[in-house]
Design a protein around this motif. Structure first.
Motif, PDB file in Angstrom:
ATOM      1  N   LEU A 169       0.882  -1.412  -0.218  1.00 62.41           N
ATOM      2  CA  LEU A 169      -0.004  -0.134  -0.046  1.00 62.41           C
ATOM      3  C   LEU A 169       0.838   1.295   0.230  1.00 62.41           C
ATOM      4  O   LEU A 169       1.850   1.316   0.728  1.00 62.41           O
ATOM      5  CB  LEU A 169      -0.877   0.031   1.166  1.00 62.41           C
ATOM      6  N   THR A 170       0.636   2.079  -0.894  1.00 58.24           N
ATOM      7  CA  THR A 170       1.404   3.441  -0.975  1.00 58.24           C
ATOM      8  C   THR A 170       0.293   4.617  -1.100  1.00 58.24           C
ATOM      9  O   THR A 170      -0.650   4.515  -1.505  1.00 58.24           O
ATOM     10  CB  THR A 170       2.356   3.594  -2.129  1.00 58.24           C
ATOM     11  N   GLY A 171       1.084   5.656  -0.514  1.00 59.12           N
ATOM     12  CA  GLY A 171       0.469   7.355  -0.568  1.00 59.12           C
ATOM     13  C   GLY A 171       1.218   8.259  -0.422  1.00 59.12           C
ATOM     14  O   GLY A 171       2.313   8.213  -0.020  1.00 59.12           O
ATOM     15  N   GLY A 172       0.874   9.365  -1.065  1.00 62.39           N
ATOM     16  CA  GLY A 172       1.755  10.564  -0.990  1.00 62.39           C
ATOM     17  C   GLY A 172       1.054  11.909  -1.601  1.00 62.39           C
ATOM     18  O   GLY A 172      -0.130  11.912  -1.443  1.00 62.39           O
ATOM     19  N   LEU A 173       1.803  12.660  -2.009  1.00 58.13           N
ATOM     20  CA  LEU A 173       1.252  13.991  -2.438  1.00 58.13           C
ATOM     21  C   LEU A 173       0.444  14.046  -3.473  1.00 58.13           C
ATOM     22  O   LEU A 173      -0.243  15.109  -3.967  1.00 58.13           O
ATOM     23  CB  LEU A 173       2.470  14.909  -2.597  1.00 58.13           C
ATOM     24  N   ASP A 174       0.295  13.057  -4.431  1.00 55.64           N
ATOM     25  CA  ASP A 174      -0.378  13.188  -5.627  1.00 55.64           C
ATOM     26  C   ASP A 174      -1.824  12.654  -5.022  1.00 55.64           C
ATOM     27  O   ASP A 174      -2.720  12.610  -6.213  1.00 55.64           O
ATOM     28  CB  ASP A 174       0.138  12.042  -6.749  1.00 55.64           C
ATOM     29  N   LYS A 175      -2.068  12.512  -4.017  1.00 56.09           N
ATOM     30  CA  LYS A 175      -3.532  12.226  -3.568  1.00 56.09           C
ATOM     31  C   LYS A 175      -4.246  10.891  -3.814  1.00 56.09           C
ATOM     32  O   LYS A 175      -5.354  10.932  -3.871  1.00 56.09           O
ATOM     33  CB  LYS A 175      -4.567  13.571  -3.942  1.00 56.09           C
ATOM     34  N   THR A 176      -3.296  10.064  -4.418  1.00 54.54           N
ATOM     35  CA  THR A 176      -3.462   8.588  -4.668  1.00 54.54           C
ATOM     36  C   THR A 176      -3.222   7.419  -3.802  1.00 54.54           C
ATOM     37  O   THR A 176      -2.207   7.635  -3.715  1.00 54.54           O
ATOM     38  CB  THR A 176      -3.288   8.444  -6.084  1.00 54.54           C
ATOM     39  N   LEU A 177      -4.240   6.653  -3.529  1.00 55.50           N
ATOM     40  CA  LEU A 177      -3.859   5.516  -2.694  1.00 55.50           C
ATOM     41  C   LEU A 177      -3.668   4.361  -3.603  1.00 55.50           C
ATOM     42  O   LEU A 177      -4.762   3.981  -4.436  1.00 55.50           O
ATOM     43  CB  LEU A 177      -4.936   5.029  -1.814  1.00 55.50           C
ATOM     44  N   ALA A 199      -7.082  14.319  -0.896  1.00 60.67           N
ATOM     45  CA  ALA A 199      -6.344  15.169  -0.061  1.00 60.67           C
ATOM     46  C   ALA A 199      -4.857  14.553  -0.377  1.00 60.67           C
ATOM     47  O   ALA A 199      -4.779  13.194  -0.266  1.00 60.67           O
ATOM     48  CB  ALA A 199      -6.754  15.372   1.414  1.00 60.67           C
ATOM     49  N   LYS A 200      -3.805  15.058   0.212  1.00 56.37           N
ATOM     50  CA  LYS A 200      -2.378  14.744   0.316  1.00 56.37           C
ATOM     51  C   LYS A 200      -2.478  13.799   1.364  1.00 56.37           C
ATOM     52  O   LYS A 200      -2.756  14.124   2.474  1.00 56.37           O
ATOM     53  CB  LYS A 200      -1.397  15.770   0.455  1.00 56.37           C
ATOM     54  N   CYS A 216      -6.240   5.723   5.145  1.00 59.66           N
ATOM     55  CA  CYS A 216      -5.241   6.563   5.222  1.00 59.66           C
ATOM     56  C   CYS A 216      -5.464   7.740   5.989  1.00 59.66           C
ATOM     57  O   CYS A 216      -6.445   8.187   6.205  1.00 59.66           O
ATOM     58  CB  CYS A 216      -5.025   7.004   3.549  1.00 59.66           C
ATOM     59  N   GLY A 217      -4.530   8.655   6.318  1.00 53.91           N
ATOM     60  CA  GLY A 217      -4.621   9.766   6.899  1.00 53.91           C
ATOM     61  C   GLY A 217      -4.284  11.002   6.148  1.00 53.91           C
ATOM     62  O   GLY A 217      -2.970  10.644   5.463  1.00 53.91           O
ATOM     63  N   THR A 218      -4.819  12.076   6.091  1.00 56.08           N
ATOM     64  CA  THR A 218      -4.384  13.060   5.016  1.00 56.08           C
ATOM     65  C   THR A 218      -4.345  14.346   5.649  1.00 56.08           C
ATOM     66  O   THR A 218      -4.406  14.622   6.855  1.00 56.08           O
ATOM     67  CB  THR A 218      -5.670  13.084   4.120  1.00 56.08           C
ATOM     68  N   ASP A 219      -3.628  15.528   4.902  1.00 54.23           N
ATOM     69  CA  ASP A 219      -3.354  16.561   5.411  1.00 54.23           C
ATOM     70  C   ASP A 219      -4.483  17.698   5.565  1.00 54.23           C
ATOM     71  O   ASP A 219      -4.350  18.802   5.880  1.00 54.23           O
ATOM     72  CB  ASP A 219      -2.383  17.392   4.482  1.00 54.23           C
ATOM     73  N   ASP A 220      -5.676  17.077   5.463  1.00 55.35           N
ATOM     74  CA  ASP A 220      -6.980  17.799   5.618  1.00 55.35           C
ATOM     75  C   ASP A 220      -7.370  17.330   7.184  1.00 55.35           C
ATOM     76  O   ASP A 220      -8.673  17.819   7.403  1.00 55.35           O
ATOM     77  CB  ASP A 220      -7.664  17.839   4.612  1.00 55.35           C
ATOM     78  N   GLY A 221      -6.853  16.565   7.628  1.00 56.84           N
ATOM     79  CA  GLY A 221      -7.346  16.087   8.901  1.00 56.84           C
ATOM     80  C   GLY A 221      -8.147  14.866   9.035  1.00 56.84           C
ATOM     81  O   GLY A 221      -8.672  14.675  10.063  1.00 56.84           O
ATOM     82  N   HIS A 222      -8.466  14.541   7.905  1.00 52.87           N
ATOM     83  CA  HIS A 222      -9.153  13.301   7.801  1.00 52.87           C
ATOM     84  C   HIS A 222      -8.565  11.871   7.811  1.00 52.87           C
ATOM     85  O   HIS A 222      -7.615  11.893   7.382  1.00 52.87           O
ATOM     86  CB  HIS A 222     -10.236  13.226   6.493  1.00 52.87           C
ATOM     87  N   ILE A 223      -9.452  10.733   8.362  1.00 56.26           N
ATOM     88  CA  ILE A 223      -9.085   9.491   8.211  1.00 56.26           C
ATOM     89  C   ILE A 223      -9.925   8.599   7.269  1.00 56.26           C
ATOM     90  O   ILE A 223     -11.217   8.840   7.468  1.00 56.26           O
ATOM     91  CB  ILE A 223      -9.005   8.871   9.470  1.00 56.26           C
ATOM     92  N   ARG A 224      -9.623   8.304   6.047  1.00 54.69           N
ATOM     93  CA  ARG A 224     -10.383   7.468   5.362  1.00 54.69           C
ATOM     94  C   ARG A 224     -10.347   6.251   5.193  1.00 54.69           C
ATOM     95  O   ARG A 224      -9.181   5.496   5.182  1.00 54.69           O
ATOM     96  CB  ARG A 224     -10.413   8.403   3.857  1.00 54.69           C
ATOM     97  N   LYS A 225     -11.403   5.413   4.939  1.00 53.52           N
ATOM     98  CA  LYS A 225     -11.140   3.764   5.039  1.00 53.52           C
ATOM     99  C   LYS A 225     -11.863   3.620   3.543  1.00 53.52           C
ATOM    100  O   LYS A 225     -12.932   4.029   3.039  1.00 53.52           O
ATOM    101  CB  LYS A 225     -12.106   3.236   5.974  1.00 53.52           C
ATOM    102  N   TRP A 226     -11.308   2.411   2.759  1.00 52.72           N
ATOM    103  CA  TRP A 226     -11.508   2.053   1.564  1.00 52.72           C
ATOM    104  C   TRP A 226     -11.636   0.484   1.249  1.00 52.72           C
ATOM    105  O   TRP A 226     -11.023  -0.154   2.038  1.00 52.72           O
ATOM    106  CB  TRP A 226     -10.490   2.600   0.461  1.00 52.72           C
ATOM    107  N   ASP A 227     -12.670  -0.043   0.747  1.00 56.54           N
ATOM    108  CA  ASP A 227     -12.846  -1.549   0.223  1.00 56.54           C
ATOM    109  C   ASP A 227     -11.849  -1.526  -0.972  1.00 56.54           C
ATOM    110  O   ASP A 227     -12.288  -1.033  -1.974  1.00 56.54           O
ATOM    111  CB  ASP A 227     -14.224  -1.805   0.026  1.00 56.54           C
ATOM    112  N   THR A 228     -10.579  -2.186  -0.617  1.00 53.51           N
ATOM    113  CA  THR A 228      -9.851  -2.432  -1.938  1.00 53.51           C
ATOM    114  C   THR A 228     -10.372  -3.280  -2.867  1.00 53.51           C
ATOM    115  O   THR A 228      -9.757  -3.510  -3.975  1.00 53.51           O
ATOM    116  CB  THR A 228      -8.644  -2.883  -1.237  1.00 53.51           C
TER     117      THR A 228
END
Length: 353
Positions: A169-177, A199-200, A216-228
């Motif tokens: 699993l990867t994530g970064g500044l392109d806002k993509t998981l 978000a980033k 994932c945790g993002t720079d807008d203060g959110h925690i988001r969950k995804w069904d992969t």
């Protein structure tokens, strides 16, 4: 453990690059007598204990080697060879060490930009690193050989290998998981799944050892969950009013802890219900929850490592000073008896919990 006290550099041992070897009694052609056998065994035990004590170091331990800020430290699980520690640093050179004494094992050389994240699989045979050169690299941890590279569109801030070692699993500044298949990993292989996080991304993790759910945790203060499996968004939580700086999931006890600004928050990792919240005196960059879930450690702008008990009063039970720059990363050893911190000063320090 010292509380609220700084150790001087002369008092702090420094990790070495030597590795301990087991001592074995020399073989003899003639069978020794019972008394001789006891004496031989006694000498062998003494020799083993002497060697063991030589490589056991008093804590805290300073681990030199990096030349720029250390921004990620992670422990492996317990393996047949022990526990290992991997670090990510802006000097472009992730390093692997023995977790018990901080001795250097090897350096993973290949990135062309600052490395932001590093992790290992369960048996510490593979490592993944994410960097400012817009790549994620997969490594053989035993030989140090680079296995493959996955290109990204921006700086990669966080990487995480699943517990079964099959996915990355990867994530970064392109806002993509992104999720990659490690069982058939090949250079420049496309991701299995790409998800828009809106978000980033600061941190990514698998939820409760389940490769079907990513968080994932993002720079807008959110925690988001995804069904992969379906790529569908599950839920989100506005955890912080500022950018999330750190996040850790403990699958064994079903907990998620995160930090941002001066806030530290503990959640049920399954439901994302708030369990506990603490307001620190200074900005927090890094946080880690004890394996038993009853206390946590954090560090940040004030250069100190703080240890808190999780209770109604949120009591600070210890603090340690030794770093000469802000603390950017922190993590408990799997047994909870020690922990590691990394700083802008380019050092890793090992502390007694």
């Amino acid at each position: 453990m010292t509380s609220g006290k700084a150790e001087t550099e002369s008092d702090v041992p420094v990790a070495s690059d030597e590795n301990p070897k087991k001592a074995t009694p020399s073989a003899k052609e003639d069978k020794p007598s019972e008394a001789g056998s006891k004496e031989l065994n006694s000498k062998a035990e003494t020799s083993t204990e002497e060697i063991k004590s030589k490589y056991e170091v008093p804590f805290p331990v300073v681990c030199p080697g990096h030349s720029r800020p250390v921004v990620d430290v992670r422990y492996s699980s317990e393996t047949e060879d022990g526990v290992f520690l991997i670090s990510a640093c802006h000097d472009k050179l992730p390093m692997v060490r023995w977790a018990d004494n901080g001795d250097w094992i090897g350096t993973l050389s290949g990135h062309k930009g600052a490395v932001w994240s590093a992790c290992m699989n369960q048996d510490a045979t593979r490592a993944a690193t994410g960097a400012a050169d817009f790549t994620v690299k997969l490594w053989n941890c035993i030989s140090g050989v680079e296995l493959c590279t996955f290109d990204h569109k921006h700086i990669v801030k966080s990487v995480e290998i699943s517990k079964d070692g099959s996915k990355l699993l990867t994530g970064g500044l392109d806002k993509t998981l992104r999720i990659y298949d490690l069982q058939s990993a090949a250079d420049q292989a496309p991701p299995l799944v790409s998800l828009d996080a809106n978000a980033k991304i600061s941190k990514v993790s698998w939820l409760n050892d389940n490769t079907n759910i990513a968080v994932c945790g993002t720079d807008d203060g959110h925690i988001r969950k995804w069904d992969t499996r379906s790529g569908e968004f599950v839920t989100e939580l506005k955890a912080l009013d500022v950018a999330l700086t750190d996040m850790e999931v403990l699958p064994d006890i079903g907990r998620l802890i995160c930090s941002g600004g001066k806030s530290i928050k503990l959640y049920d990792s399954e439901t994302l219900d708030l369990i506990h919240s603490v307001d620190a005196a200074n900005a927090v960059e890094a946080v880690s929850l004890h394996p038993n879930g009853k206390r946590f450690i954090c560090g940040g702008a004030d250069l100190w490592v703080h240890e808190y008990e999780i209770s109604e009063t949120s009591t600070e039970i210890a603090c340690h000073k030794g770093h000469h720059g802000p603390i950017f990363c922190i993590a408990y050893h799997p047994d909870g008896k020690t922990y590691a911190s990394g700083s802008e000063d380019g050092t890793i320090r090992l502390w007694t919990a």
